[in-house]
Design an enzyme around this catalytic site. Structure first.
Site, PDB file in Angstrom:
ATOM      1  N   ASP A  27      33.563  38.957  32.547  1.00  0.00           N
ATOM      2  CA  ASP A  27      34.501  38.116  31.809  1.00  0.00           C
ATOM      3  C   ASP A  27      34.290  38.304  30.308  1.00  0.00           C
ATOM      4  OD1 ASP A  27      36.141  36.133  30.880  1.00  0.00           O
ATOM      5  OD2 ASP A  27      35.127  34.478  31.911  1.00  0.00           O
ATOM      6  N   HIS A  75      40.402  29.152  38.603  1.00  0.00           N
ATOM      7  CA  HIS A  75      39.318  29.018  37.613  1.00  0.00           C
ATOM      8  C   HIS A  75      38.785  27.586  37.696  1.00  0.00           C
ATOM      9  CE1 HIS A  75      37.944  27.846  33.496  1.00  0.00           C
ATOM     10  NE2 HIS A  75      37.352  29.022  33.568  1.00  0.00           N
ATOM     11  N   GLU A 128      35.927  30.175  41.739  1.00  0.00           N
ATOM     12  CA  GLU A 128      34.774  30.163  40.851  1.00  0.00           C
ATOM     13  C   GLU A 128      33.872  28.966  41.176  1.00  0.00           C
ATOM     14  OE1 GLU A 128      35.940  29.948  36.735  1.00  0.00           O
ATOM     15  OE2 GLU A 128      34.034  30.913  36.207  1.00  0.00           O
ATOM     16  N   GLU A 185      37.865  40.207  33.482  1.00  0.00           N
ATOM     17  CA  GLU A 185      38.566  38.936  33.237  1.00  0.00           C
ATOM     18  C   GLU A 185      38.807  38.698  31.752  1.00  0.00           C
ATOM     19  OE1 GLU A 185      36.980  35.776  35.603  1.00  0.00           O
ATOM     20  OE2 GLU A 185      37.248  34.280  34.052  1.00  0.00           O
ATOM     21  N   ASP A 206      43.938  27.193  36.196  1.00  0.00           N
ATOM     22  CA  ASP A 206      42.890  26.173  36.151  1.00  0.00           C
ATOM     23  C   ASP A 206      43.563  24.825  36.398  1.00  0.00           C
ATOM     24  OD1 ASP A 206      41.526  23.997  34.706  1.00  0.00           O
ATOM     25  OD2 ASP A 206      40.087  25.548  34.123  1.00  0.00           O
ATOM     26  N   GLU A 222      43.275  31.386  32.931  1.00  0.00           N
ATOM     27  CA  GLU A 222      42.657  30.059  32.934  1.00  0.00           C
ATOM     28  C   GLU A 222      43.160  29.170  31.813  1.00  0.00           C
ATOM     29  OE1 GLU A 222      38.683  31.932  32.170  1.00  0.00           O
ATOM     30  OE2 GLU A 222      38.430  30.248  30.809  1.00  0.00           O
ATOM     31  N   LYS A 226      29.080  37.868  31.602  1.00  0.00           N
ATOM     32  CA  LYS A 226      29.872  37.858  30.376  1.00  0.00           C
ATOM     33  C   LYS A 226      29.704  39.154  29.600  1.00  0.00           C
ATOM     34  CE  LYS A 226      31.331  33.671  30.923  1.00  0.00           C
ATOM     35  NZ  LYS A 226      32.764  33.353  31.028  1.00  0.00           N
TER      36      LYS A 226
END
Ligand code: CA
Length: 384
Positions: free
Chosen positions: A194, A296, A333, A220, A269, A246, A165
């Site tokens: 991300d 996702h 993922e 991301e 997602d 997502e 992250k």
């Protein structure tokens, strides 16, 4: 065959070590499941409910779902969608309510036919899906030891890729974290980053240049999830791949990102976009535009299984004799953050060599432990 009952379960489970990302900090995990039972006793499970989505399910959808033929998934999807569309509710939790029902209907259709969902979708083009470890979140006092131990663990477990992250700290501090991870995992492991929508385009471009220098494979959600022009500004300014999607609901929210080539990698997602039905459609649209589709996933084995079945059907992008993960093959993922829900409601999925096998049993191919669902449920409701 008719739908006889619809039950919703809102699940919650505390975790030992709270963790965070740019938009949140959590000390418990949540998800919402739907259980649809037919008059001949077939049970289908879906995921994607929250409290408002469960209200839509029982108050909006149940009156026409009860008594309907669950195999007629396309018609029921349209009916759910059109009930919400004019009220501008098909985005957000409305899209997730549609997703939950849709996944359960596919589970039922597969069990009725004695076939896995991927077979009902026309059959699979691969039997296992490459996965990357999602973890390396912010935790209290994590850096550097705990964070870097986690990165080393994923390499030891056989993952070929992992994701961390940014956006929760200053650009300089975040780059220090990413650089330290790159240092311990070496140059051959795919490293993704991300931002969870934390930057404006200018800052995303500034940090993106530094991420590219660290051989980050994709960046991301660099900007707001609905800021398609922001995505284009970032994507056109940076050499590394831009990923996102997502939070998008239905093919209608995905179409601009695909048609305007606002992402290199689309990440729909299955519990947001509209279930198996809509994930399959969106994946095919992206494929036609030469955009990789990497689903996702951040949920229970219901969501993981639904995602695997669709991922098994996505053609190589572009067609290739020897398609490879991260180049032409979808990469899914695989959330490794603490989640008692993910570990308890069914036998957890285990990766091997950085791949997850697509379930072969009928429907989702997942056996739900209903006593575990009941034990983790903080709210339940039934329509029949
Ligand atoms: Ca993400």
């Amino acid at each position: 065959m008719r739908i006889a009952s619809i039950e919703s379960f809102l699940l919650e489970a505390p975790i030992a070590i709270p963790f965070g990302w740019s938009q949140g900090w959590i000390d418990r995990r949540h998800t919402g499941l739907v259980k649809i039972t037919t008059d001949d006793g077939i049970v289908g499970w879906g995921e994607g409910l929250s409290s408002p989505a469960a209200a839509l399910l029982h108050d909006g959808f149940a009156p026409f779902l009860l008594g309907a033929d669950p195999v007629q998934r396309n018609g029921l999807w349209e009916r759910m969608f059109h009930q919400l569309y004019n009220a501008n509710l098909a985005g957000g939790f409305g899209g997730s309510a549609i997703s939950a029902v849709d996944i359960a209907l596919w589970d039922i259709a597969g069990k009725a036919a004695g076939l896995p969902i991927c077979a009902l979708l026309g059959g699979q083009v691969r039997e296992s899906i490459a996965v990357y470890a999602t973890g390396l979140y912010y935790t209290e006092g994590e850096f550097p030891d705990r964070l870097l131990d986690e990165a080393r663990l994923y390499v030891e477990l056989g993952f070929r890729g992992m994701k961390t992250k940014v956006g929760g700290l200053s650009v300089a501090e975040d780059i220090e974290r990413v650089a330290a991870i790159r240092e311990v995992i070496g140059p051959d492991i795919f490293l993704m980053v991300d931002a969870n929508q934390s930057y404006n385009a200018a800052t995303a471009i500034r940090i993106g240049r530094e991420l590219d220098a660290l051989e980050v494979f994709w960046f991301e959600e660099p900007v707001g999830a609905k800021d398609v022009d922001g995505y284009l500004q970032v994507k056109n300014a940076l050499p590394l791949a831009i990923a996102g999607g997502e939070n998008l609901r239905t093919r209608f929210e995905c179409k601009e990102y695909i048609g305007r080539r606002a992402v290199d990698i689309l990440q729909p997602d299955v519990v947001n976009v509209g279930g198996v039905t809509e994930l399959h459609r969106v994946a095919q649209m992206a494929n036609a535009f030469g955009i990789l589709c990497n689903p996702h996933v951040w949920g229970s084995p219901v969501m993981i299984a639904a995602s695997l079945h669709v991922a098994a059907t996505i053609p190589s992008c572009p067609p290739a004799r020897n398609p490879l993960p991260y180049q032409q093959e979808p990469v899914m993922e695989f959330d490794r953050t603490p989640s008692p829900i993910r570990e308890k409601i069914a036998t957890p999925f285990e990766q091997s060599g950085g791949f997850l096998a697509v379930p072969t049993g009928p429907g989702l191919g997942v056996e739900i432990d209903e006593s575990a669902v009941a034990a983790l449920s903080v709210a339940r409701r039934r329509s029949s």
